[in-house]
Design a protein around this motif. Structure first.
Motif, PDB file in Angstrom:
ATOM      1  N   ILE A  36      38.121  47.271  -2.383  1.00  0.00           N
ATOM      2  CA  ILE A  36      38.172  46.935  -0.956  1.00  0.00           C
ATOM      3  C   ILE A  36      39.555  46.435  -0.577  1.00  0.00           C
ATOM      4  O   ILE A  36      40.091  46.785   0.479  1.00  0.00           O
ATOM      5  CB  ILE A  36      37.079  45.911  -0.601  1.00  0.00           C
ATOM      6  N   GLU A  37      40.170  45.649  -1.419  1.00  0.00           N
ATOM      7  CA  GLU A  37      41.514  45.125  -1.139  1.00  0.00           C
ATOM      8  C   GLU A  37      42.550  46.236  -1.027  1.00  0.00           C
ATOM      9  O   GLU A  37      43.473  46.150  -0.224  1.00  0.00           O
ATOM     10  CB  GLU A  37      41.945  44.108  -2.198  1.00  0.00           C
ATOM     11  N   VAL A  38      42.403  47.291  -1.826  1.00  0.00           N
ATOM     12  CA  VAL A  38      43.331  48.423  -1.727  1.00  0.00           C
ATOM     13  C   VAL A  38      43.235  49.054  -0.343  1.00  0.00           C
ATOM     14  O   VAL A  38      44.248  49.356   0.297  1.00  0.00           O
ATOM     15  CB  VAL A  38      43.066  49.472  -2.832  1.00  0.00           C
ATOM     16  N   VAL A  39      42.013  49.234   0.151  1.00  0.00           N
ATOM     17  CA  VAL A  39      41.822  49.828   1.484  1.00  0.00           C
ATOM     18  C   VAL A  39      42.378  48.900   2.562  1.00  0.00           C
ATOM     19  O   VAL A  39      43.053  49.349   3.493  1.00  0.00           O
ATOM     20  CB  VAL A  39      40.326  50.145   1.732  1.00  0.00           C
ATOM     21  N   LYS A  40      42.142  47.593   2.438  1.00  0.00           N
ATOM     22  CA  LYS A  40      42.698  46.628   3.405  1.00  0.00           C
ATOM     23  C   LYS A  40      44.222  46.688   3.403  1.00  0.00           C
ATOM     24  O   LYS A  40      44.852  46.617   4.454  1.00  0.00           O
ATOM     25  CB  LYS A  40      42.258  45.203   3.055  1.00  0.00           C
ATOM     26  N   SER A 116      33.377  53.336  14.440  1.00  0.00           N
ATOM     27  CA  SER A 116      33.896  53.569  15.790  1.00  0.00           C
ATOM     28  C   SER A 116      35.407  53.730  15.659  1.00  0.00           C
ATOM     29  O   SER A 116      35.956  53.558  14.571  1.00  0.00           O
ATOM     30  CB  SER A 116      33.542  52.385  16.704  1.00  0.00           C
ATOM     31  N   PRO A 117      36.117  54.026  16.760  1.00  0.00           N
ATOM     32  CA  PRO A 117      37.574  54.160  16.656  1.00  0.00           C
ATOM     33  C   PRO A 117      38.267  52.871  16.205  1.00  0.00           C
ATOM     34  O   PRO A 117      39.383  52.905  15.706  1.00  0.00           O
ATOM     35  CB  PRO A 117      38.001  54.531  18.078  1.00  0.00           C
ATOM     36  N   ASN A 118      37.590  51.740  16.361  1.00  0.00           N
ATOM     37  CA  ASN A 118      38.191  50.456  15.998  1.00  0.00           C
ATOM     38  C   ASN A 118      37.478  49.754  14.851  1.00  0.00           C
ATOM     39  O   ASN A 118      37.666  48.561  14.637  1.00  0.00           O
ATOM     40  CB  ASN A 118      38.245  49.528  17.217  1.00  0.00           C
ATOM     41  N   GLU A 119      36.631  50.486  14.106  1.00  0.00           N
ATOM     42  CA  GLU A 119      35.888  49.865  12.996  1.00  0.00           C
ATOM     43  C   GLU A 119      35.595  50.891  11.914  1.00  0.00           C
ATOM     44  O   GLU A 119      35.170  52.006  12.199  1.00  0.00           O
ATOM     45  CB  GLU A 119      34.576  49.276  13.512  1.00  0.00           C
ATOM     46  N   ILE A 120      35.833  50.496  10.654  1.00  0.00           N
ATOM     47  CA  ILE A 120      35.431  51.319   9.519  1.00  0.00           C
ATOM     48  C   ILE A 120      34.631  50.461   8.543  1.00  0.00           C
ATOM     49  O   ILE A 120      34.835  49.257   8.434  1.00  0.00           O
ATOM     50  CB  ILE A 120      36.623  51.999   8.798  1.00  0.00           C
ATOM     51  N   LEU A 144      36.239  46.766   8.346  1.00  0.00           N
ATOM     52  CA  LEU A 144      37.611  46.559   8.793  1.00  0.00           C
ATOM     53  C   LEU A 144      37.692  46.907  10.273  1.00  0.00           C
ATOM     54  O   LEU A 144      37.134  47.914  10.707  1.00  0.00           O
ATOM     55  CB  LEU A 144      38.586  47.420   8.000  1.00  0.00           C
ATOM     56  N   PHE A 145      38.391  46.073  11.016  1.00  0.00           N
ATOM     57  CA  PHE A 145      38.508  46.253  12.454  1.00  0.00           C
ATOM     58  C   PHE A 145      39.966  46.409  12.852  1.00  0.00           C
ATOM     59  O   PHE A 145      40.858  45.875  12.197  1.00  0.00           O
ATOM     60  CB  PHE A 145      37.920  45.040  13.193  1.00  0.00           C
ATOM     61  N   ASN A 146      40.179  47.096  13.953  1.00  0.00           N
ATOM     62  CA  ASN A 146      41.517  47.233  14.502  1.00  0.00           C
ATOM     63  C   ASN A 146      41.815  45.985  15.331  1.00  0.00           C
ATOM     64  O   ASN A 146      41.780  46.000  16.556  1.00  0.00           O
ATOM     65  CB  ASN A 146      41.614  48.498  15.371  1.00  0.00           C
ATOM     66  N   TRP A 147      42.112  44.907  14.646  1.00  0.00           N
ATOM     67  CA  TRP A 147      42.405  43.659  15.343  1.00  0.00           C
ATOM     68  C   TRP A 147      43.826  43.640  15.891  1.00  0.00           C
ATOM     69  O   TRP A 147      44.235  42.695  16.547  1.00  0.00           O
ATOM     70  CB  TRP A 147      42.171  42.460  14.414  1.00  0.00           C
ATOM     71  N   HIS A 148      44.566  44.707  15.650  1.00  0.00           N
ATOM     72  CA  HIS A 148      45.938  44.809  16.126  1.00  0.00           C
ATOM     73  C   HIS A 148      46.015  45.384  17.537  1.00  0.00           C
ATOM     74  O   HIS A 148      47.089  45.607  18.055  1.00  0.00           O
ATOM     75  CB  HIS A 148      46.767  45.698  15.193  1.00  0.00           C
ATOM     76  N   VAL A 149      44.863  45.671  18.149  1.00  0.00           N
ATOM     77  CA  VAL A 149      44.847  46.261  19.486  1.00  0.00           C
ATOM     78  C   VAL A 149      45.497  45.294  20.462  1.00  0.00           C
ATOM     79  O   VAL A 149      45.172  44.114  20.510  1.00  0.00           O
ATOM     80  CB  VAL A 149      43.402  46.571  19.943  1.00  0.00           C
TER      81      VAL A 149
END
Length: 152
Positions: A36-40, A116-120, A144-149
């Motif tokens: 999981i850390e590799v993907v993060k 979704s486009p902002n969540e995997i 994981l979320f697109n918290w950088h939006v």
């Protein structure tokens, strides 16, 4: 006295066997967390990189083999899954990888799903055979979320 010693040795033998099972569970849990850390790390690197790549670039849906030092996902194709490519342990470095080292019983597969486009959703599963041929696994999940939006 002989019966007493036999009982002590039986308990000692069983304790040592259980110790090995617990040690394998400990290693497997950390290998799953590492997946999981590799993907993060891939997601975070996309944002940090100059030019601000899409947060989930390089993280398509599917099943992958990962190792910490490559920063890439290796797609698990049918041949790879059938071979059940184990992680190797390099005793010189203390690192598990698909490179040099002694083959282990641990097989790690990371599964990515787009929610979704902002969540995997990321699942990291480690499987292994333990004492007596029992097949065990540990499966960790993270979102994981697109918290950088940035608001417009």
């Amino acid at each position: 006295m002989a019966i007493g010693f036999l009982a002590i040795f039986a308990v000692l033998s069983q304790t040592l066997g259980m110790n090995k099972i617990v040690a394998n569970q400990y290693v497997a849990a950390h290998l799953a967390a590492e997946g999981i850390e590799v993907v993060k790390n891939i997601s975070d690197s996309n944002i940090v990189r100059e030019g601000g790549d899409v947060w989930n670039a390089g993280l398509p849906p599917g099943k992958f083999g990962v190792q910490y030092d490559t920063g890439t996902l290796d797609e698990v194709n049918k041949d790879w899954a059938n071979r059940k490519l184990p992680l190797n342990f390099n005793s010189d470095t203390g690192i598990y990888s698909y490179g040099a080292g002694t083959p282990t019983n641990f097989i790690r597969i990371v599964t990515i799903n787009n929610i979704s486009p902002n969540e995997i959703q990321v699942n990291s599963e480690v499987r292994w055979r333990d004492r007596g041929g029992v097949e065990l696994n540990i499966n960790l999940e993270d979102r994981l979320f697109n918290w950088h939006v940035r608001p417009e």
